[in-house]
Design a protein around this motif. Structure first.
Motif: not given
Length: 181
Positions: A32-33, A166, A169-170, A172-174
């Motif tokens: 995802s990163e 964006t 955020q990606a 940070t989510k991981s």
């Protein structure tokens, strides 16, 4: 010359941007990163391309418009000089004809010639004075170009900010937010 300098600056900026992208890609650990980095790179490259196209268009429009204004000005000035020359030539021809046909030796013709030449001079000076000044036209064109640059810059900054947010955020989510800060 300006275009050559711009191309050189663009090449340097492109190289720097690619180096930064490589660093960013090396920080992406998860799929995802990596996808977020790819999306970020595409967004940044797209924003850069759009801004460059806007700048190129504004510069080309400015140059074309200035060339047209100069051509129009040259046509007007040429027409004014031609009119003056034709008026002087006509007045001189009339005076020569009058001198040839008059036995007074041209004494009566001279004041008429002087008056005709003075009228031609005053008309010419009036036309030249009423001419629009090309400087004001170029100034207005430069302002329009600058406005287009400003709009392109605002659009660019907005696109970059969105892409960066964006990306953050990606990451940070991981749980890898420190990699992009």
């Amino acid at each position: 010359l300006v275009d050559l300098a711009l191309d050189c600056n663009f090449a340097k900026a492109d190289a720097t941007r690619q180096a930064e992208f490589a660093k960013l890609q090396s920080k992406a650990k998860s799929t995802s990163e990596q996808q977020a980095v790819t999306n970020y790179i595409n967004s940044v490259n797209n924003a850069v391309s759009i801004r460059r196209e806007a700048y190129d268009s504004a510069r080309q429009t400015f140059r074309n418009s200035v060339s047209l204004a100069i051509s129009a000005r040259q046509s007007i000035v040429t027409e004014q000089f031609d009119n003056l020359q034709n008026t002087v030539t006509s007045a001189t021809s009339i005076a020569q004809s009058a001198c040839s046909s008059t036995s007074s030796g041209g004494q009566s013709v001279r004041p008429v010639l002087q008056s005709s030449l003075k009228t031609a001079q005053v008309t010419f000076q009036s036309e030249r004075k009423n001419d629009t000044n090309i400087n004001s036209q170029v100034k207005n064109l430069a302002e329009a170009r600058t406005s287009a640059f400003t709009t392109a810059d605002q659009t660019f900054r907005s696109a970059i900010t969105t892409a960066r947010q964006t990306l953050i955020q990606a990451f940070t989510k991981s749980g890898n937010a420190s990699a992009v800060n």
